[in-house]
Design a protein around this motif. Structure first.
Motif, short mmCIF file in Angstrom:
data_model
loop_
_atom_site.label_atom_id
_atom_site.label_comp_id
_atom_site.label_asym_id
_atom_site.label_seq_id
_atom_site.Cartn_x
_atom_site.Cartn_y
_atom_site.Cartn_z
N LEU A 5 73.69 -6.45 -17.43
CA LEU A 5 72.77 -5.32 -17.56
C LEU A 5 71.90 -5.44 -18.80
O LEU A 5 70.69 -5.22 -18.76
CB LEU A 5 73.57 -4.02 -17.63
N LYS A 6 72.52 -5.83 -19.91
CA LYS A 6 71.80 -5.96 -21.17
C LYS A 6 70.75 -7.07 -21.08
O LYS A 6 69.62 -6.90 -21.57
CB LYS A 6 72.78 -6.26 -22.31
N GLU A 7 71.10 -8.17 -20.45
CA GLU A 7 70.16 -9.29 -20.31
C GLU A 7 68.98 -8.91 -19.42
O GLU A 7 67.83 -9.27 -19.71
CB GLU A 7 70.88 -10.52 -19.76
N LEU A 8 69.26 -8.21 -18.32
CA LEU A 8 68.17 -7.78 -17.45
C LEU A 8 67.24 -6.81 -18.17
O LEU A 8 66.02 -6.95 -18.12
CB LEU A 8 68.72 -7.13 -16.18
N ALA A 9 67.81 -5.84 -18.87
CA ALA A 9 66.99 -4.88 -19.61
C ALA A 9 66.10 -5.59 -20.62
O ALA A 9 64.95 -5.20 -20.83
CB ALA A 9 67.88 -3.86 -20.31
N ALA A 189 54.32 -8.69 -13.01
CA ALA A 189 54.04 -7.27 -13.19
C ALA A 189 53.26 -6.76 -11.99
O ALA A 189 52.56 -7.51 -11.31
CB ALA A 189 53.23 -7.04 -14.47
N GLY A 190 53.39 -5.48 -11.74
CA GLY A 190 52.69 -4.86 -10.62
C GLY A 190 53.57 -4.76 -9.40
O GLY A 190 53.91 -5.77 -8.79
N GLY A 191 53.98 -3.55 -9.07
CA GLY A 191 54.75 -3.33 -7.85
C GLY A 191 56.23 -3.64 -7.94
O GLY A 191 56.92 -3.67 -6.92
N ILE A 192 56.76 -3.85 -9.16
CA ILE A 192 58.19 -4.12 -9.34
C ILE A 192 58.89 -2.77 -9.53
O ILE A 192 58.89 -2.20 -10.61
CB ILE A 192 58.44 -5.06 -10.53
N ARG A 193 59.46 -2.27 -8.45
CA ARG A 193 59.98 -0.90 -8.44
C ARG A 193 61.46 -0.81 -8.09
O ARG A 193 62.02 0.28 -8.08
CB ARG A 193 59.17 -0.05 -7.48
N SER A 194 62.10 -1.93 -7.76
CA SER A 194 63.50 -1.89 -7.37
C SER A 194 64.24 -3.09 -7.96
O SER A 194 63.62 -4.07 -8.40
CB SER A 194 63.64 -1.92 -5.85
N TYR A 195 65.57 -3.00 -7.95
CA TYR A 195 66.40 -4.12 -8.41
C TYR A 195 66.11 -5.37 -7.59
O TYR A 195 66.02 -6.47 -8.14
CB TYR A 195 67.88 -3.75 -8.30
N GLN A 196 65.93 -5.19 -6.27
CA GLN A 196 65.63 -6.34 -5.42
C GLN A 196 64.30 -6.98 -5.79
O GLN A 196 64.17 -8.21 -5.82
CB GLN A 196 65.61 -5.92 -3.94
N ASP A 197 63.28 -6.16 -6.09
CA ASP A 197 61.99 -6.69 -6.54
C ASP A 197 62.17 -7.54 -7.80
O ASP A 197 61.63 -8.65 -7.90
CB ASP A 197 61.01 -5.55 -6.87
N ALA A 198 62.92 -7.01 -8.76
CA ALA A 198 63.14 -7.72 -10.03
C ALA A 198 63.88 -9.02 -9.78
O ALA A 198 63.52 -10.07 -10.34
CB ALA A 198 63.91 -6.83 -11.00
N LYS A 199 64.90 -8.98 -8.97
CA LYS A 199 65.71 -10.16 -8.66
C LYS A 199 64.85 -11.27 -8.05
O LYS A 199 64.94 -12.43 -8.45
CB LYS A 199 66.83 -9.76 -7.70
N ARG A 222 73.38 -1.09 -12.32
CA ARG A 222 74.63 -0.49 -12.81
C ARG A 222 75.48 0.00 -11.63
O ARG A 222 76.70 -0.18 -11.60
CB ARG A 222 74.30 0.68 -13.74
N HIS A 223 74.81 0.61 -10.65
CA HIS A 223 75.51 1.07 -9.46
C HIS A 223 76.11 -0.09 -8.66
O HIS A 223 77.25 -0.01 -8.20
CB HIS A 223 74.55 1.87 -8.58
N ILE A 224 75.33 -1.17 -8.51
CA ILE A 224 75.80 -2.34 -7.77
C ILE A 224 77.03 -2.94 -8.45
O ILE A 224 77.99 -3.35 -7.78
CB ILE A 224 74.67 -3.41 -7.67
N LEU A 225 77.01 -2.98 -9.77
CA LEU A 225 78.14 -3.55 -10.54
C LEU A 225 79.31 -2.58 -10.64
O LEU A 225 80.40 -2.98 -11.09
CB LEU A 225 77.67 -3.95 -11.94
N GLY A 226 79.07 -1.34 -10.30
CA GLY A 226 80.12 -0.33 -10.39
C GLY A 226 80.45 0.06 -11.81
O GLY A 226 81.58 0.45 -12.12
N GLU A 227 79.45 -0.02 -12.69
CA GLU A 227 79.68 0.33 -14.10
C GLU A 227 79.28 1.77 -14.39
O GLU A 227 78.48 2.36 -13.68
CB GLU A 227 78.86 -0.63 -15.00
#
Length: 227
Positions: A5-9, A189-199, A222-227
């Motif tokens: 999570l920290k690395e993605l942020a 950049a542009g249109g990145i609105r979900s975790y899947q988009d970012a991935k 965070r939800h996917i990881l269950g944290e």
């Protein structure tokens, strides 16, 4: 995508480039960036000094948008705006190249413009990102602009402003990375609105993401990881 999570942020430029943004909006942006550990806040050049003060001690960078959002100002105007942003505390800037000149295939102009803006960044010892606005460009035009970046060596090439007719695509990220070379990173950049988009963008080769949906994306992870 093996990121914490920290690395993605830490890949996100937390963005507010709206014309109607107020001091309260920028305070909220900076507070969120501090809380989530985003790489930077991305703002227009006027609020740079304000955001730099709001972020003091956080480790979050203050980034300015230059020649935004059309890129149709002169090289001299972009240089002045970039230097002014640095003087006001900017630690990185994203400038939009002259898209019309790319469409004319006047690549000499694009190289001179890039050299001038990268030169300002190097003098100020800060990060420079070059926005292509890929939604308006052909594949060959993207390749040629990326090759110029490979010669001039800004820190990043960036897909989009988020104000064009479309945003980032993984195909464009991959193309830019391939032709800009190993020393130049890619920001999607542009249109990145979900975790899947970012991935998808990260897997295509992006090492920085511009979005106003960073919090939503981190909370999804965070939800996917269950944290």
């Amino acid at each position: 995508m093996n990121l914490t999570l920290k690395e993605l942020a830490g890949l996100f430029d937390h963005t507010n480039l709206r014309a109607d943004a107020t001091r309260g909006d920028f305070q909220k942006l900076c507070d969120e960036a501090r809380e989530y550990g985003f790489a930077s806040v991305a703002v227009n050049s006027y609020p740079v000094a304000m955001c730099r003060e709001m972020l003091k001690g956080s480790g979050v960078l203050t980034g300015a948008a230059i020649g935004f959002p059309l890129g149709q100002t002169t090289v001299e105007a972009k240089v002045f705006e970039a230097q002014n942003a640095i003087d006001r505390g900017a630690q990185e800037f994203d400038y939009l190249l002259n898209v019309g000149k790319v469409k004319e295939h006047d690549y000499g102009y694009i190289e001179r413009e890039m050299e001038a803006l990268v030169g300002v960044a190097r003098k100020g010892n800060i990060i420079c990102k070059v926005i292509f606005e890929t939604c308006y460009l052909t594949e060959n035009e993207i390749i040629e602009a990326a090759k110029i970046a490979g010669l001039v060596k800004p820190d990043f090439v960036k897909t989009s402003t988020g104000f064009g007719i479309a945003g980032a695509t993984p195909e464009h990220v991959t193309l830019m990375k391939k032709h800009a070379g190993r020393e130049v990173q890619v920001k999607a950049a542009g249109g990145i609105r979900s975790y899947q988009d970012a991935k998808i963008m990260i897997e295509a080769g992006a090492t920085r993401l511009g979005s106003s949906s960073g919090i939503k994306i981190i909370e999804e992870m965070r939800h996917i990881l269950g944290e």
